[in-house]
Scaffold this motif. Structure first.
Motif, PDB file in Angstrom:
ATOM      1  N   THR A 102       0.830  -1.213   0.000  1.00 39.33           N
ATOM      2  CA  THR A 102       0.000   0.000   0.000  1.00 39.33           C
ATOM      3  C   THR A 102       0.860   1.257   0.000  1.00 39.33           C
ATOM      4  O   THR A 102       0.388   2.329   0.367  1.00 39.33           O
ATOM      5  N   GLY A 103       2.113   1.144  -0.406  1.00 34.97           N
ATOM      6  CA  GLY A 103       3.035   2.272  -0.381  1.00 34.97           C
ATOM      7  C   GLY A 103       2.893   3.191  -1.567  1.00 34.97           C
ATOM      8  O   GLY A 103       2.001   3.036  -2.422  1.00 34.97           O
ATOM      9  N   PRO A 104       3.786   4.195  -1.683  1.00 40.32           N
ATOM     10  CA  PRO A 104       3.696   5.203  -2.752  1.00 40.32           C
ATOM     11  C   PRO A 104       3.732   4.605  -4.152  1.00 40.32           C
ATOM     12  O   PRO A 104       3.032   5.093  -5.048  1.00 40.32           O
ATOM     13  N   ARG A 105       4.536   3.560  -4.361  1.00 44.38           N
ATOM     14  CA  ARG A 105       4.599   2.950  -5.691  1.00 44.38           C
ATOM     15  C   ARG A 105       3.257   2.344  -6.078  1.00 44.38           C
ATOM     16  O   ARG A 105       2.797   2.492  -7.223  1.00 44.38           O
ATOM     17  N   THR A 106       2.621   1.672  -5.154  1.00 43.88           N
ATOM     18  CA  THR A 106       1.315   1.076  -5.424  1.00 43.88           C
ATOM     19  C   THR A 106       0.267   2.163  -5.627  1.00 43.88           C
ATOM     20  O   THR A 106      -0.593   2.057  -6.514  1.00 43.88           O
ATOM     21  N   GLU A 107       0.324   3.206  -4.809  1.00 47.89           N
ATOM     22  CA  GLU A 107      -0.636   4.302  -4.961  1.00 47.89           C
ATOM     23  C   GLU A 107      -0.507   4.959  -6.329  1.00 47.89           C
ATOM     24  O   GLU A 107      -1.512   5.246  -6.992  1.00 47.89           O
ATOM     25  N   ALA A 108       0.717   5.196  -6.788  1.00 41.01           N
ATOM     26  CA  ALA A 108       0.924   5.808  -8.099  1.00 41.01           C
ATOM     27  C   ALA A 108       0.371   4.917  -9.208  1.00 41.01           C
ATOM     28  O   ALA A 108      -0.259   5.397 -10.161  1.00 41.01           O
ATOM     29  N   ALA A 109       0.587   3.601  -9.078  1.00 43.48           N
ATOM     30  CA  ALA A 109       0.063   2.681 -10.086  1.00 43.48           C
ATOM     31  C   ALA A 109      -1.463   2.655 -10.069  1.00 43.48           C
ATOM     32  O   ALA A 109      -2.107   2.566 -11.121  1.00 43.48           O
ATOM     33  N   ALA A 110      -2.067   2.730  -8.863  1.00 42.58           N
ATOM     34  CA  ALA A 110      -3.527   2.755  -8.759  1.00 42.58           C
ATOM     35  C   ALA A 110      -4.098   4.004  -9.428  1.00 42.58           C
ATOM     36  O   ALA A 110      -5.138   3.951 -10.088  1.00 42.58           O
ATOM     37  N   ARG A 196      -6.759  -6.736   6.094  1.00 38.79           N
ATOM     38  CA  ARG A 196      -5.868  -5.731   5.521  1.00 38.79           C
ATOM     39  C   ARG A 196      -6.604  -4.395   5.517  1.00 38.79           C
ATOM     40  O   ARG A 196      -7.782  -4.335   5.155  1.00 38.79           O
ATOM     41  N   LEU A 197      -5.925  -3.338   5.928  1.00 38.45           N
ATOM     42  CA  LEU A 197      -6.546  -2.015   6.028  1.00 38.45           C
ATOM     43  C   LEU A 197      -6.105  -1.126   4.876  1.00 38.45           C
ATOM     44  O   LEU A 197      -4.938  -1.119   4.479  1.00 38.45           O
ATOM     45  N   ALA A 198      -7.062  -0.345   4.370  1.00 44.78           N
ATOM     46  CA  ALA A 198      -6.797   0.718   3.395  1.00 44.78           C
ATOM     47  C   ALA A 198      -6.039   0.215   2.174  1.00 44.78           C
ATOM     48  O   ALA A 198      -5.161   0.899   1.643  1.00 44.78           O
ATOM     49  N   ALA A 199      -6.395  -0.981   1.689  1.00 45.40           N
ATOM     50  CA  ALA A 199      -5.816  -1.480   0.447  1.00 45.40           C
ATOM     51  C   ALA A 199      -6.437  -0.725  -0.733  1.00 45.40           C
ATOM     52  O   ALA A 199      -7.480  -0.081  -0.604  1.00 45.40           O
ATOM     53  N   PHE A 200      -5.793  -0.828  -1.883  1.00 48.98           N
ATOM     54  CA  PHE A 200      -6.276  -0.123  -3.065  1.00 48.98           C
ATOM     55  C   PHE A 200      -7.280  -0.992  -3.807  1.00 48.98           C
ATOM     56  O   PHE A 200      -6.915  -1.879  -4.574  1.00 48.98           O
ATOM     57  N   SER A 227     -15.113  -8.063  -1.006  1.00 48.94           N
ATOM     58  CA  SER A 227     -16.046  -7.614   0.019  1.00 48.94           C
ATOM     59  C   SER A 227     -15.301  -6.851   1.105  1.00 48.94           C
ATOM     60  O   SER A 227     -14.205  -7.207   1.501  1.00 48.94           O
ATOM     61  N   GLY A 228     -15.914  -5.799   1.616  1.00 48.34           N
ATOM     62  CA  GLY A 228     -15.285  -5.049   2.691  1.00 48.34           C
ATOM     63  C   GLY A 228     -15.874  -3.665   2.803  1.00 48.34           C
ATOM     64  O   GLY A 228     -16.916  -3.363   2.257  1.00 48.34           O
ATOM     65  N   HIS A 229     -15.174  -2.823   3.556  1.00 51.86           N
ATOM     66  CA  HIS A 229     -15.563  -1.427   3.710  1.00 51.86           C
ATOM     67  C   HIS A 229     -14.746  -0.580   2.749  1.00 51.86           C
ATOM     68  O   HIS A 229     -13.518  -0.601   2.776  1.00 51.86           O
ATOM     69  N   GLU A 230     -15.413   0.187   1.880  1.00 43.40           N
ATOM     70  CA  GLU A 230     -14.723   1.128   1.011  1.00 43.40           C
ATOM     71  C   GLU A 230     -14.624   2.470   1.725  1.00 43.40           C
ATOM     72  O   GLU A 230     -15.600   2.990   2.255  1.00 43.40           O
TER      73      GLU A 230
END
Length: 236
Positions: A102-110, A196-200, A227-230
């Motif tokens: 869930t780091g910056p690299r993953t966030e940029a790709a998302a 897992r919390l705050a995944a993309f 399934s989960g909380h968005e």
């Protein structure tokens, strides 16, 4: 506009139960474009083939429910990438897959993935506004072609998951009818916390759950659950 990455599911109906904040969900289907408000207490759902995109507004928080346990987790979604990206599974996978974590690299790709999906979302939306559903239907056909090779594997997941659950219900009704409900002796209760919390997720940042007591045939215990909380959508 801040929001998630537009996509439909090809087999499963999805529902949002809004528990906080405000926002909207934009949908495309051959019967038109919709902008559905999301407020606490509201429920919105989308049948297979309906493109949907959550938009941020005041930061909606929703609980996501999916039909056909096992199929959403197997990837029953296709991003609305431009047609050239949907033309083959290799190019699609390169655009859709995120790095782990869930780091910056993953966030940029998302964010890149979201921008590309929005790019492909705009042409069918504009066509629907003009009364032309052809571009929406073209996307649906391209999405179906893209996942065709995966159908045998997904059929097995359906048999072991949703179909098996329905058959167990039938067996329990039979037991009740004959007066021999021995299965009730196995009654118990479960609880689940996020794994897992705050995944993309595709709709936004999400807390993911792997509920105990289910019989889903997951190949990988660490595979993300849909399934989960968005939480608030990523900026895309």
């Amino acid at each position: 506009m801040c929001g998630g990455s537009p996509h439909p599911h090809l087999v499963c109906t999805e529902a949002y139960v809004v528990t906080g904040g405000r926002g909207a969900v934009q949908t495309l289907s051959p019967d038109g474009y919709r902008d559905i408000p999301l407020r606490p207490g509201a429920v919105a759902w989308f049948t297979p083939g309906t493109v949907h995109r959550m938009v941020r507004g005041g930061g909606p928080r929703v609980t996501v429910l999916m039909r056909n346990s096992g199929l959403p987790e197997a990837g029953d979604a296709v991003f609305t990438f431009p047609p050239e990206v949907l033309a083959g599974p290799e190019r699609y996978a390169a655009a859709a897959t995120l790095p782990p974590g869930t780091g910056p690299r993953t966030e940029a790709a998302a964010r890149r993935r979201g921008y590309l999906a929005v790019e492909g979302f705009l042409a069918p939306r504009e066509a629907l506004a003009a009364g032309d559903a052809a571009a929406c239907r073209d996307f649906q056909r391209a999405a179906a072609r893209l996942v065709r090779a995966e159908v045998p594997r997904r059929r097995e997941l359906w048999r072991a998951g949703a179909l098996a659950a329905a058959e167990r219900t039938g067996a329990r009704l039979d037991a009740l009818e004959t007066g021999e409900p021995a299965y009730l002796g196995d009654a118990t209760a479960y609880r689940a916390a996020p794994t897992r919390l705050a995944a993309f997720g595709v709709c936004g940042r999400r807390d993911e759950y792997a509920p105990p007591g289910t019989a889903l045939p997951y190949d990988d215990p660490g595979e993300p659950r849909h399934s989960g909380h968005e939480r608030e959508p990523a900026d895309s």
